[in-house]
Motif scaffolding. Structure first.
Motif, mmCIF file in Angstrom:
data_model
loop_
_atom_site.group_PDB
_atom_site.id
_atom_site.type_symbol
_atom_site.label_atom_id
_atom_site.label_comp_id
_atom_site.label_asym_id
_atom_site.label_seq_id
_atom_site.Cartn_x
_atom_site.Cartn_y
_atom_site.Cartn_z
ATOM 1 N N TYR A 1 -0.041 -11.950 -9.651
ATOM 2 C CA TYR A 1 0.726 -10.838 -10.169
ATOM 3 C C TYR A 1 2.135 -11.319 -10.490
ATOM 4 O O TYR A 1 2.735 -12.061 -9.719
ATOM 5 C CB TYR A 1 0.771 -9.696 -9.151
ATOM 6 N N PRO A 2 2.660 -10.890 -11.621
ATOM 7 C CA PRO A 2 4.023 -11.336 -11.963
ATOM 8 C C PRO A 2 5.029 -10.763 -10.978
ATOM 9 O O PRO A 2 4.864 -9.650 -10.478
ATOM 10 C CB PRO A 2 4.239 -10.766 -13.366
ATOM 11 N N LYS A 3 6.054 -11.541 -10.689
ATOM 12 C CA LYS A 3 7.109 -11.081 -9.794
ATOM 13 C C LYS A 3 7.917 -10.004 -10.520
ATOM 14 O O LYS A 3 8.312 -10.185 -11.663
ATOM 15 C CB LYS A 3 7.997 -12.256 -9.409
ATOM 16 N N VAL A 4 8.123 -8.897 -9.860
ATOM 17 C CA VAL A 4 8.830 -7.765 -10.457
ATOM 18 C C VAL A 4 10.227 -7.708 -9.862
ATOM 19 O O VAL A 4 10.395 -7.736 -8.649
ATOM 20 C CB VAL A 4 8.075 -6.442 -10.190
ATOM 21 N N SER A 5 11.222 -7.613 -10.725
ATOM 22 C CA SER A 5 12.607 -7.557 -10.261
ATOM 23 C C SER A 5 12.898 -6.196 -9.632
ATOM 24 O O SER A 5 12.181 -5.219 -9.859
ATOM 25 C CB SER A 5 13.565 -7.797 -11.427
ATOM 26 N N GLU A 6 13.974 -6.141 -8.849
ATOM 27 C CA GLU A 6 14.378 -4.883 -8.219
ATOM 28 C C GLU A 6 14.703 -3.831 -9.281
ATOM 29 O O GLU A 6 14.378 -2.654 -9.135
ATOM 30 C CB GLU A 6 15.585 -5.110 -7.301
ATOM 31 N N GLU A 7 15.330 -4.249 -10.372
ATOM 32 C CA GLU A 7 15.672 -3.325 -11.455
ATOM 33 C C GLU A 7 14.413 -2.757 -12.091
ATOM 34 O O GLU A 7 14.334 -1.576 -12.412
ATOM 35 C CB GLU A 7 16.528 -4.012 -12.524
ATOM 36 N N GLN A 8 13.372 -3.606 -12.267
ATOM 37 C CA GLN A 8 12.114 -3.146 -12.857
ATOM 38 C C GLN A 8 11.410 -2.156 -11.936
ATOM 39 O O GLN A 8 10.834 -1.184 -12.396
ATOM 40 C CB GLN A 8 11.193 -4.340 -13.159
ATOM 41 N N LYS A 9 11.472 -2.401 -10.629
ATOM 42 C CA LYS A 9 10.867 -1.463 -9.676
ATOM 43 C C LYS A 9 11.523 -0.095 -9.790
ATOM 44 O O LYS A 9 10.844 0.936 -9.786
ATOM 45 C CB LYS A 9 11.013 -1.984 -8.247
ATOM 46 N N LEU A 10 12.849 -0.076 -9.893
ATOM 47 C CA LEU A 10 13.561 1.199 -10.016
ATOM 48 C C LEU A 10 13.248 1.873 -11.347
ATOM 49 O O LEU A 10 13.112 3.094 -11.427
ATOM 50 C CB LEU A 10 15.065 0.983 -9.860
ATOM 51 N N GLN A 11 13.134 1.082 -12.409
ATOM 52 C CA GLN A 11 12.801 1.639 -13.718
ATOM 53 C C GLN A 11 11.391 2.243 -13.696
ATOM 54 O O GLN A 11 11.166 3.322 -14.240
ATOM 55 C CB GLN A 11 12.890 0.563 -14.789
ATOM 56 N N ASN A 12 10.443 1.566 -13.045
ATOM 57 C CA ASN A 12 9.085 2.093 -12.922
ATOM 58 C C ASN A 12 9.086 3.409 -12.144
ATOM 59 O O ASN A 12 8.363 4.339 -12.480
ATOM 60 C CB ASN A 12 8.173 1.082 -12.233
ATOM 61 N N ALA A 13 9.892 3.479 -11.088
ATOM 62 C CA ALA A 13 9.992 4.711 -10.307
ATOM 63 C C ALA A 13 10.564 5.839 -11.156
ATOM 64 O O ALA A 13 10.096 6.976 -11.089
ATOM 65 C CB ALA A 13 10.856 4.482 -9.070
ATOM 66 N N GLN A 14 11.565 5.534 -11.976
ATOM 67 C CA GLN A 14 12.169 6.555 -12.839
ATOM 68 C C GLN A 14 11.160 7.060 -13.871
ATOM 69 O O GLN A 14 11.085 8.254 -14.140
ATOM 70 C CB GLN A 14 13.415 5.999 -13.543
ATOM 71 N N GLU A 15 10.367 6.159 -14.446
ATOM 72 C CA GLU A 15 9.346 6.572 -15.413
ATOM 73 C C GLU A 15 8.308 7.480 -14.765
ATOM 74 O O GLU A 15 7.892 8.476 -15.353
ATOM 75 C CB GLU A 15 8.670 5.339 -16.014
ATOM 76 N N LYS A 16 7.896 7.145 -13.546
ATOM 77 C CA LYS A 16 6.938 7.974 -12.817
ATOM 78 C C LYS A 16 7.523 9.361 -12.540
ATOM 79 O O LYS A 16 6.851 10.379 -12.686
ATOM 80 C CB LYS A 16 6.582 7.263 -11.508
ATOM 81 N N PHE A 17 8.774 9.391 -12.154
ATOM 82 C CA PHE A 17 9.475 10.648 -11.882
ATOM 83 C C PHE A 17 9.558 11.496 -13.161
ATOM 84 O O PHE A 17 9.303 12.699 -13.143
ATOM 85 C CB PHE A 17 10.869 10.329 -11.350
ATOM 86 N N ASP A 18 9.902 10.868 -14.298
ATOM 87 C CA ASP A 18 10.011 11.587 -15.570
ATOM 88 C C ASP A 18 8.668 12.182 -15.991
ATOM 89 O O ASP A 18 8.605 13.321 -16.460
ATOM 90 C CB ASP A 18 10.530 10.658 -16.672
ATOM 91 N N LYS A 19 7.587 11.430 -15.825
ATOM 92 C CA LYS A 19 6.255 11.926 -16.179
ATOM 93 C C LYS A 19 5.888 13.135 -15.334
ATOM 94 O O LYS A 19 5.287 14.090 -15.827
ATOM 95 C CB LYS A 19 5.209 10.825 -16.008
ATOM 96 N N MET A 20 6.243 13.097 -14.035
ATOM 97 C CA MET A 20 5.947 14.224 -13.170
ATOM 98 C C MET A 20 6.730 15.464 -13.599
ATOM 99 O O MET A 20 6.200 16.564 -13.620
ATOM 100 C CB MET A 20 6.266 13.897 -11.713
ATOM 101 N N ALA A 21 7.995 15.284 -13.979
ATOM 102 C CA ALA A 21 8.813 16.420 -14.428
ATOM 103 C C ALA A 21 8.196 17.063 -15.664
ATOM 104 O O ALA A 21 8.142 18.297 -15.768
ATOM 105 C CB ALA A 21 10.231 15.953 -14.716
ATOM 106 N N ILE A 22 7.706 16.262 -16.577
ATOM 107 C CA ILE A 22 7.061 16.795 -17.791
ATOM 108 C C ILE A 22 5.777 17.536 -17.434
ATOM 109 O O ILE A 22 5.500 18.613 -17.972
ATOM 110 C CB ILE A 22 6.801 15.654 -18.793
ATOM 111 N N ARG A 23 4.995 16.996 -16.487
ATOM 112 C CA ARG A 23 3.765 17.678 -16.054
ATOM 113 C C ARG A 23 4.068 19.046 -15.444
ATOM 114 O O ARG A 23 3.333 20.003 -15.668
ATOM 115 C CB ARG A 23 3.022 16.825 -15.028
#
Length: 184
Positions: free
Chosen positions: A15-37
């Motif tokens: 698995y590719p190493k994921v940076s701390e910034e990418q982890k936070l960005q992934n969390a934000q995208e998940k949060f945004d999708k939930m808000a739209i749902r």
């Protein structure tokens, strides 16, 4: 090299190493999708749903509130989307400790923890790093030694921002019939 050896090497996923910034960005995208749902499925504005579902009261059995506005809003959103009556969230292990079990087919919700952790020296053998050796728990009652980097000017252990994830379940997702103390 035999075919079996080739297949064994090919089956190991890296698995590719994921940076701390990418982890936070992934969390934000998940949060945004939930808000739209929430807006699409419940026909309410996201922040109205957060107030209705008790943002800030998402805690485990010990009364510890999960920190971070994003975590609180995310758990409130999950409660809204899944029509949970309770606002308490626990880890799988904590539910098991209390004598209950998570029902088959239930999915956890992931919250994020941002913390400062000691920077470690990963060199093997001798290196030019300034470090101290620290003994830390390694599980099963054993301990291990780690090299923590230090600032040579101050003598303090260097720290770096890390992101961790924690899977939690709403207590409505568990069967509490066999729990000695019942549902919290």
């Amino acid at each position: 090299m035999t075919t079996a050896t080739k297949n064994k090497k090919a089956s190991k996923k890296k698995y590719p190493k994921v940076s701390e910034e990418q982890k936070l960005q992934n969390a934000q995208e998940k949060f945004d999708k939930m808000a739209i749902r929430i807006i699409e499925e419940k026909h309410v504005m996201f922040w109205d749903a957060m107030q209705d579902f008790g943002m800030g009261r998402h805690c485990g059995r010990d009364g510890k509130v999960y920190k971070g506005v994003r975590n609180q809003a995310y758990l409130a959103g999950e409660a809204c989307l899944n029509d949970y009556q309770s606002r308490q969230w626990l880890t799988y292990n904590r539910i098991a400790e209390l004598g209950a079990f998570v029902r088959k087919g239930e999915y956890s919700s992931q919250i994020f923890n941002i913390f400062m952790a000691p920077q470690k020296c990963w060199h093997t053998g001798d290196c030019n790093c300034d470090y101290i050796v620290v003994t830390v728990p390694a599980g099963n009652g054993s301990v291990k030694s780690e090299r923590h980097l230090i600032n040579p000017e101050t003598g303090q252990v260097k720290k770096a921002k890390k992101t961790g994830a924690l899977a939690v379940f709403n207590i409505d997702q568990a069967d509490w019939s066999d729990a000695p103390e019942g549902k919290p």
